[in-house]
Design an enzyme around this catalytic site. Structure first.
Site, mmCIF file in Angstrom:
data_model
loop_
_atom_site.group_PDB
_atom_site.id
_atom_site.type_symbol
_atom_site.label_atom_id
_atom_site.label_comp_id
_atom_site.label_asym_id
_atom_site.label_seq_id
_atom_site.Cartn_x
_atom_site.Cartn_y
_atom_site.Cartn_z
ATOM 1 C CG ASP A 33 -1.772 7.139 -3.259
ATOM 2 O OD1 ASP A 33 -2.925 6.696 -3.208
ATOM 3 O OD2 ASP A 33 -0.894 6.858 -2.412
ATOM 4 C CG HIS A 72 -1.959 9.000 0.505
ATOM 5 N ND1 HIS A 72 -2.539 9.795 1.481
ATOM 6 C CD2 HIS A 72 -2.804 7.958 0.324
ATOM 7 C CE1 HIS A 72 -3.686 9.244 1.868
ATOM 8 N NE2 HIS A 72 -3.864 8.139 1.180
ATOM 9 C CG HIS A 123 -1.722 1.237 1.403
ATOM 10 N ND1 HIS A 123 -1.676 2.028 2.537
ATOM 11 C CD2 HIS A 123 -2.604 1.846 0.566
ATOM 12 C CE1 HIS A 123 -2.503 3.048 2.400
ATOM 13 N NE2 HIS A 123 -3.067 2.967 1.213
ATOM 14 C CD GLU A 180 -2.761 2.352 -3.186
ATOM 15 O OE1 GLU A 180 -3.795 2.991 -2.975
ATOM 16 O OE2 GLU A 180 -1.718 2.489 -2.502
#
Length: 274
Positions: free
Chosen positions: A27, A41, A5, A25
């Site tokens: 952003d 993020h 993440h 993942e």
């Protein structure tokens, strides 16, 4: 699939892969005109994480291309899925189409290199809210217009905002999407979340003839007890700040014979038939 993440800095990629992730993942932050600028993020983010790591988006794609290209010195065989968390909620919904156009040009330029790259990872477009569905339309329109419609086979769709599943189905129907759909359910690791919606998503996934959910994953899991709970329910993936904890849980007697890590030979768009 174990998704690392918030892997927003280039130097974090190897770190999360070394912890056991086979997917990452990151952003995507846009400017006010819908142009993808950086992987970032921002504050707030998960408890215990630094929220400000970043990279220039195109440079990140250049690096991840190498990491997912066989025979490249940076190649890591285990990395098979890239989840792009598109921060569309930070821009006007009117700019969602422009954002889709931009990402659909940057991926061919920097990841697939207009057919000259052997980078092989599957790509999951994480859309925060159904109101931003024009991003998807623009993405597909642009790939077609650029002559790279075949890359759609490598791209899936996922709505991440915990919205009503029937509402999501209706939007997918409008877009004519009946395959390559993941469904996320979760909350920041700082808070607890029940399983009602997660169970509903899994039930729909397992319903014969239902084509709007192929895979389901839970996010962002840091406690082993919640990882176990999600695995018992039958999720296809787990997003975590701690992939090594997921690996340890998967090795436990209860799960060792039921789950294994996905490889490149596992199609992320197909429902698992155990």
């Amino acid at each position: 699939w174990i998704m690392g993440h918030m892997v927003n800095a280039i130097e974090q990629v190897d770190k999360f892969l070394n912890l056991g992730a086979n997917a990452i993942e990151f952003d995507i932050d846009f400017d006010k005109d819908g142009i993808a600028q950086i992987t970032h993020h921002g504050i707030p983010c998960d408890c215990g994480r630094k929220c400000t790591k970043k990279a220039i988006f195109t440079e990140y794609l250049d690096n991840i291309r190498q990491v997912t290209t066989p025979d490249d010195p940076k190649f890591r065989e285990q990395l098979v899925l890239l989840a792009l968390d598109l921060k569309l909620q930070r821009i006007s919904s009117a700019k969602a189409y422009r954002a889709g156009e931009d990402v659909a040009k940057k991926l061919p330029d920097h990841y697939w290199q207009r057919g000259n790259s052997r980078a092989r990872a599957y790509i999951l477009l994480n859309i925060p809210l159904v109101e931003d569905y024009e991003f998807i339309r623009a993405f597909k329109d642009t790939l077609k217009n650029e002559g790279y419609e075949s890359y759609n086979d490598k791209v899936g769709i996922n709505f991440t905002g915990n919205e009503d599943l029937d509402k999501i189905r209706d939007v997918l129907e409008i877009l004519g999407i009946h395959k390559q759909v993941w469904q996320a359910d979760g909350i920041t690791s700082c808070f607890a979340r029940g399983t009602e919606r997660l169970k509903e998503a899994l039930e729909k996934r397992d319903t014969p003839g239902y084509n709007y959910i192929n895979k389901v994953y839970a996010w962002t899991l840091v406690r082993k007890s919640i990882m176990r709970r999600s695995l018992r329910l039958g999720v296809d993936g787990v997003m975590s700040n701690n992939p090594d904890r997921v690996i340890k849980v998967l090795k436990e007697k209860e799960f060792a014979d039921k789950f294994r890590l996905a490889t490149y030979n596992d199609n992320p768009w197909e429902k698992f038939r155990g």
